[in-house]
Design a protein around this motif. Structure first.
Motif, PDB file in Angstrom:
ATOM      1  N   GLY A   1      44.315  -7.491   5.006  1.00 34.32           N
ATOM      2  CA  GLY A   1      43.558  -8.975   5.350  1.00 34.32           C
ATOM      3  C   GLY A   1      44.415  -9.597   6.445  1.00 34.32           C
ATOM      4  O   GLY A   1      45.603 -10.016   6.275  1.00 34.32           O
ATOM      5  N   VAL A   2      43.592 -10.136   7.338  1.00 38.34           N
ATOM      6  CA  VAL A   2      44.082 -11.005   8.314  1.00 38.34           C
ATOM      7  C   VAL A   2      43.280 -12.302   8.505  1.00 38.34           C
ATOM      8  O   VAL A   2      41.862 -12.183   8.505  1.00 38.34           O
ATOM      9  CB  VAL A   2      43.984 -10.050   9.605  1.00 38.34           C
ATOM     10  CG1 VAL A   2      44.611 -10.959  10.801  1.00 38.34           C
ATOM     11  CG2 VAL A   2      44.636  -8.665   9.688  1.00 38.34           C
ATOM     12  N   THR A   3      43.819 -13.461   8.814  1.00 35.00           N
ATOM     13  CA  THR A   3      43.206 -14.387   9.138  1.00 35.00           C
ATOM     14  C   THR A   3      43.453 -15.443  10.180  1.00 35.00           C
ATOM     15  O   THR A   3      44.857 -15.105  10.814  1.00 35.00           O
ATOM     16  CB  THR A   3      43.367 -15.672   8.154  1.00 35.00           C
ATOM     17  OG1 THR A   3      42.818 -14.974   6.745  1.00 35.00           O
ATOM     18  CG2 THR A   3      42.648 -16.887   8.347  1.00 35.00           C
TER      19      THR A   3
ATOM     20  N   VAL B   1      39.230  -7.766   7.139  1.00 42.33           N
ATOM     21  CA  VAL B   1      40.187  -6.680   6.683  1.00 42.33           C
ATOM     22  C   VAL B   1      40.125  -5.507   7.749  1.00 42.33           C
ATOM     23  O   VAL B   1      39.155  -4.950   7.899  1.00 42.33           O
ATOM     24  CB  VAL B   1      39.889  -6.185   5.067  1.00 42.33           C
ATOM     25  CG1 VAL B   1      40.779  -4.904   4.821  1.00 42.33           C
ATOM     26  CG2 VAL B   1      40.003  -7.360   4.239  1.00 42.33           C
ATOM     27  N   LEU B   2      41.442  -5.248   8.384  1.00 40.63           N
ATOM     28  CA  LEU B   2      41.308  -4.318   9.470  1.00 40.63           C
ATOM     29  C   LEU B   2      42.798  -3.792   9.608  1.00 40.63           C
ATOM     30  O   LEU B   2      43.537  -3.924   8.962  1.00 40.63           O
ATOM     31  CB  LEU B   2      41.557  -5.484  10.707  1.00 40.63           C
ATOM     32  CG  LEU B   2      40.063  -6.214  11.010  1.00 40.63           C
ATOM     33  CD1 LEU B   2      40.469  -7.438  11.916  1.00 40.63           C
ATOM     34  CD2 LEU B   2      38.982  -5.383  11.626  1.00 40.63           C
TER      35      LEU B   2
ATOM     36  N   SER C   1      40.989  -4.570  -0.951  1.00 35.63           N
ATOM     37  CA  SER C   1      42.018  -4.571  -0.845  1.00 35.63           C
ATOM     38  C   SER C   1      42.808  -4.373  -2.288  1.00 35.63           C
ATOM     39  O   SER C   1      42.470  -5.035  -3.203  1.00 35.63           O
ATOM     40  CB  SER C   1      42.527  -5.801  -0.139  1.00 35.63           C
ATOM     41  OG  SER C   1      44.203  -5.847   0.009  1.00 35.63           O
ATOM     42  N   GLU C   2      43.754  -3.732  -2.173  1.00 30.91           N
ATOM     43  CA  GLU C   2      44.586  -3.579  -3.374  1.00 30.91           C
ATOM     44  C   GLU C   2      45.833  -4.522  -3.696  1.00 30.91           C
ATOM     45  O   GLU C   2      46.790  -4.252  -4.430  1.00 30.91           O
ATOM     46  CB  GLU C   2      45.119  -2.147  -3.187  1.00 30.91           C
ATOM     47  CG  GLU C   2      45.998  -1.624  -2.175  1.00 30.91           C
ATOM     48  CD  GLU C   2      46.149  -0.069  -2.261  1.00 30.91           C
ATOM     49  OE1 GLU C   2      45.469   0.484  -2.985  1.00 30.91           O
ATOM     50  OE2 GLU C   2      47.037   0.261  -1.284  1.00 30.91           O
TER      51      GLU C   2
ATOM     52  N   LEU D   1      52.130  -8.339  -3.603  1.00 27.90           N
ATOM     53  CA  LEU D   1      51.783  -7.390  -4.671  1.00 27.90           C
ATOM     54  C   LEU D   1      51.055  -6.409  -4.238  1.00 27.90           C
ATOM     55  O   LEU D   1      49.862  -6.780  -3.571  1.00 27.90           O
ATOM     56  CB  LEU D   1      51.565  -8.166  -6.230  1.00 27.90           C
ATOM     57  CG  LEU D   1      52.497  -9.220  -6.507  1.00 27.90           C
ATOM     58  CD1 LEU D   1      51.817  -9.746  -7.831  1.00 27.90           C
ATOM     59  CD2 LEU D   1      53.757  -8.651  -6.992  1.00 27.90           C
ATOM     60  N   TRP D   2      51.284  -5.246  -4.719  1.00 29.98           N
ATOM     61  CA  TRP D   2      50.217  -4.083  -4.439  1.00 29.98           C
ATOM     62  C   TRP D   2      49.860  -3.173  -5.658  1.00 29.98           C
ATOM     63  O   TRP D   2      50.922  -2.722  -6.326  1.00 29.98           O
ATOM     64  CB  TRP D   2      50.547  -3.160  -3.271  1.00 29.98           C
ATOM     65  CG  TRP D   2      50.592  -3.517  -1.733  1.00 29.98           C
ATOM     66  CD1 TRP D   2      49.523  -3.394  -1.180  1.00 29.98           C
ATOM     67  CD2 TRP D   2      51.592  -3.983  -0.984  1.00 29.98           C
ATOM     68  NE1 TRP D   2      49.729  -3.729   0.316  1.00 29.98           N
ATOM     69  CE2 TRP D   2      51.092  -4.534   0.325  1.00 29.98           C
ATOM     70  CE3 TRP D   2      52.755  -4.833  -1.485  1.00 29.98           C
ATOM     71  CZ2 TRP D   2      51.848  -5.102   1.102  1.00 29.98           C
ATOM     72  CZ3 TRP D   2      53.599  -5.084  -0.254  1.00 29.98           C
ATOM     73  CH2 TRP D   2      53.254  -5.407   0.978  1.00 29.98           C
TER      74      TRP D   2
END
Length: 909
Positions: free
Chosen positions: A59-61, A110-111, A243-244, A473-474
């Motif tokens: 995830g990118v912003t 999400v990239l 995303s996890e 956390l994943w």
């Protein structure tokens, strides 16, 4: 009356026009109009600063600026790859132009950087995202990303549960705090410890998708066995579609008594359910340079009886072993005699050392399992059917930090991400001396004269300072392979950053438009570019060589250097930590804007986090003021707006849309009211007529360090929200400042903090102070002049820019008398350059370069860094004997702005 000022009648006339036009002034209108005239849907190129090698979708912003009038506030956007493929993107506005059009937008996607090397953004309806849903009840909020399901509680002490495919992988997420009441106990004494757990008092869903969900939790830490609640916290949790991962921004604000509330440990804890056989339970820690510590709770390798490669290879790889019935009999019948190590700890007590320890369970000895230098701050516990990876960003940089795994040999393992390691000495925030008898202003001024420390009893308190940390956390479906774990660690420590190109940012004239991309074709410009790079590289190395790390220190640099000891003045009053003095933050951010260098971004990011949190009081009597440079970040008694200024935070907020920094910007909006109680000049002579107001809402306010910060906060809030009240206060302050007898050279006046209007001063003596324009005032004024059509303000500011470095004769001709001896003339060359550019004055442009190269208060030559080694110094380090962070920051800003504003007039050298 000086000719640059409007007449009193003109002032009255313009004051009546409160709703005056907000079109851009002519000097900037053509420039921005040219950009607006581009193709209506021309794509904006984006580039990766980090993440190209990780191979992880993340995830990118990021933020994007737009020309005035180009887009409506709620326009849709589409994100495309180099191949033209549309990528789901979520967009929202960050700031608006006065006409209501979009000024900055934020975007989330999400990239995988490795698979999307070229991206572009344009207006238009994009592809719909799927896979993230939010449901809210009276007691909880549930988020389903499509891969994991998370439940957040609205009250209580357990705030987080994470499941995947119906399997709970993390439960009972809690905030934990350990304290002790002393650190100086005699050998025969006792230390009383207490445990606290974070108690939620409020939950806000700030974004609901379709790509990104943001949830904010607030509360305090409550005593486990008692009634006391303290140490307020703010958590923000970020979830992305498909995303996890869960990203957590963790902020604490110290509100205790530093003489007895010594924090022993602070962190985040959760439970990881485990059901696999002990030999199929795995523990992982990431070390340095992609190194992995990998063990099973019950190891099957190295035994006297070899179970065979099929079993040992599977265990080493973290995969499921065959059923124990298939084990060799000599191994199967004796499994219970193989020790199961249920407890693991990785502790990083300093920037240069970590240790991994393990034990079977409490009450038994710890074994040292591994050591290293700088751990990546990532761990994992789980089995081949799923587990939890967890970690702390800037782990070793923000030492002491610790990762714990407990009870992994039971059905409920506990993991704790300690932001302050309990295995390290307690946090000691007490002042570092007893005042040395400085009980009067006279003695305090004498102390300032010798150590440069502005001391006053009761002011050197940490009450109200804050610290923000980032955790991840994943929830994973299986124990990750070593390469996968290394990729997660890379994402944790260097999250992908997506940004506009420097050329695009320059074309939009962001943050004043007073910077340019490098132009190495001209030798004189290339020489300056080379020196800019050398100064940054020097400080980047100094951070590491001098170990400017630690929970409360990381992100800052030192102020002044002691050539005799070959150390920075870490222990001398006001010469130690820099605390944004003379705009160090802005120097780094402008250097990043023009170069796009990833390492510059990271250093500027760390400084923004630090100076906005640690160097500012967020609660208590000094909130929201910042503290001047000192041995301790909060130690100086000079609590001032020049340190907490929003001007230093705007860059990171608009480039990343970071919500926490958005909070810090908003925190500064009412800051002017604090001047009613705490005056920066309170130690000036008591009979100073400017010291206090005659009405309850009037405060003495300087036109430099005070108003510059106030204007930055009001400008930011106005453009973020369009708030008409804030807009009017800002315009009132600009208009009434310009109407003063000598404009900015009046120096100060009484500010009505409710209306923003300055009282017209009766002081007819022109005044200039060398610090007025070195804390963001030139940069904010450049934005205001470009944004607001207010000729009287523009005239007043241009006069200040033109006359500060002018000859005494010219000052006297324009102001009635000269300004006397002024300092920091080299740094002020950028003001001369600004006046030259605005007035298209070639003579002023030439003067600006003369000042830059030869004026006092900076560098007229540049010494190279020299290498020092033992026994001359403790560790091998570089030094530049005459270096000063003040001088470097101001030289850097002057260089950047002179190149941009009067670069065509640079003399050949």
């Amino acid at each position: 009356m000086p000719h640059f000022l409007l007449s009193r009648r003109a002032f009255v006339r313009t004051s009546l026009l409160a709703g005056a036009s907000f079109s851009l002034v002519p000097a900037w209108a053509d420039y921005l109009a040219d950009n607006s005239a581009a193709a209506p849907n021309e794509p904006v190129p984006l580039r990766w600063l980090f993440g190209a090698a990780s191979g992880q979708a993340t995830g990118v912003t990021w933020g994007v600026p737009w020309p005035k009038g180009k887009h409506k506030r709620n326009i849709a956007f589409t994100l495309r790859t180099q191949q033209g493929e549309a990528v789901p993107v979520q967009s929202w506005p960050l700031a608006f132009w006065p006409d209501g059009s979009l000024k900055w937008s934020a975007h989330a996607a999400v990239l995988d950087p490795a698979r999307t090397p070229g991206l572009s953004l344009r207006a238009g309806k994009g592809t719909n995202a799927s896979g993230i849903r939010v449901a809210e009840s009276a007691t909880a909020v549930t988020i389903d990303t499509g891969k994991i399901q998370c439940q957040l509680s609205k009250q209580g002490t357990s705030f987080l549960t994470i499941s995947r495919g119906g399997q709970a992988l993390a439960t009972n997420g809690q905030l934990v705090l350990l304290t002790q009441d002393s650190v100086d106990t005699e050998p025969a004494g006792t230390v009383r410890t207490q445990e606290f757990t974070g108690e939620i008092s409020g939950l806000t869903v700030e974004q609901t998708g379709p790509v990104r969900v943001v949830v904010k939790l607030e509360g305090q830490h409550r005593q486990t066995a008692g009634t006391r609640a303290w140490l307020p916290f703010v958590l923000r949790l970020y979830f992305y579609a498909g995303s996890e991962a869960v990203r957590i921004m963790h902020t604490i604000t110290y509100d205790g008594d530093e003489s007895r509330d010594f924090i022993k440990g602070v962190g985040v804890r959760c439970t990881v359910p485990l059901s696999a056989p002990l030999h199929d339970r795995h523990v992982r820690f990431m070390g340095e340079e992609r190194g992995v510590f990998a063990e099973a709770v019950r190891g099957l390798t190295g035994l006297r009886r070899d179970p065979g490669p099929a079993i040992t290879d599977a265990q080493v790889a973290g995969q499921a072993t065959p059923d124990s019935k298939e084990f060799p009999a000599a191994v199967a019948r004796n499994l219970e005699y193989i020790p199961a190590f249920g407890d693991y700890t990785l502790v990083q007590p300093s920037a240069d050392s970590f240790t991994v320890r393990k034990r079977t369970r409490p009450g038994f000895s710890w074994l040292t399992a591994a050591t290293g230098r700088r751990a990546a701050g990532l761990a994992y516990v789980g089995s081949p059917t799923g587990g939890l990876a967890f970690g702390i960003r800037n782990f070793w940089q923000s030492h002491p930090a610790q990762l714990d795994i407990r009870n992994a040999a039971t059905a409920q393992a506990n993991v704790t991400m300690w932001l302050w390691a309990p295995d390290a000495p307690p946090m000691d925030l007490r002042f570092y001396h007893d005042g040395m008898g400085q009980d009067t202003f006279a003695k305090q001024r004498e102390g300032l004269d010798i150590t440069y420390e502005d001391y006053e009893p009761g002011f050197g308190t940490p009450k109200g300072v804050a610290r923000t940390s980032e955790l991840m956390l994943w929830a994973l479906p299986a124990t990750p392979a070593a390469t996968e774990l290394a990729a997660l660690a890379e994402t944790l420590q260097a999250p992908p950053v997506l940004a506009c190109t420097p050329a695009y940012l320059q074309a939009q004239a962001v943050f004043g438009g007073n910077w340019s991309v490098p132009d190495p074709a001209v030798p004189a410009k290339a020489a300056i570019e080379n020196q800019l790079g050398k100064y940054f590289d020097f400080y980047k190395k100094q951070v590491d060589q001098r170990s400017w790390y630690g929970f409360w220190n990381y992100g800052d640099v030192m102020h002044s250097y002691d050539e005799s000891r070959h150390v920075w003045k870490y222990d001398i009053g006001g010469f130690a930590w820099d605390n944004s003095e003379l705009s160090t933050d802005m120097w780094l951010w402008y250097y990043f804007l023009r170069t796009g260098r990833a390492d510059v971004f990271r250093m500027a990011e760390a400084m923004t986090r630090h100076t906005g949190e640690v160097d500012v009081h967020h609660l208590g009597p000094f909130a929201p003021l910042g503290s001047r440079h000192n041995v301790l970040h909060w130690g100086d008694s000079a609590k001032q707006l020049r340190i907490s200024t929003a001007a230093n935070r705007r860059f990171y907020y608009y480039l990343t849309a970071d919500e926490r920094v958005g909070d810090l910007l908003r925190e500064q909006v009412p800051a002017a009211k604090v001047l009613l109680a705490i005056q920066p000049g309170r130690k000036l002579p008591q009979d100073d007529p400017r010291k206090s107001g005659t009405t309850p809402t009037e405060a003495y306010c300087s036109f430099g360090t005070d108003w510059g910060a106030i204007a930055a906060a009001w400008l930011t809030e106005w453009e973020r929200t369009g708030n008409p009240e804030i807009k009017q206060k800002l315009l009132n302050s600009m208009r009434t400042l310009a109407a003063q007898p000598h404009g900015f050279f009046t120096g100060s006046a009484l500010l009505d903090v409710e209306t923003g209007k300055f009282r017209l001063s009766t002081d007819t003596k022109p005044y200039a102070q060398h610090l007025n324009a070195v804390f963001g005032l030139p940069e904010i004024c450049a934005e205001l002049v470009a944004l607001v059509d207010m000729p009287e303000f523009r005239q007043a500011w241009l006069a200040y820019c033109e006359l500060y470095n002018a000859s005494e004769a010219e000052q006297a001709a324009r102001l009635g008398e000269s300004l006397g001896k002024l300092n920091l003339r080299q740094g002020h060359s950028r003001l001369t350059a600004y006046a030259a550019q605005q007035k298209k004055d070639k003579i002023l442009a030439q003067r600006a370069w003369q000042e830059f190269y030869h004026a006092s208060g900076g560098f007229t030559s540049h010494q190279p860094a020299r290498q020092l080694q033992g026994p001359q110094v403790l560790n091998s380090v570089e030094e530049i004997p005459d270096v000063s962070t003040n001088a470097v920051a101001q030289w850097g800003l002057a260089a950047i702005q002179c190149l941009a504003l009067v670069g065509e007039a640079i003399p050949a050298k």
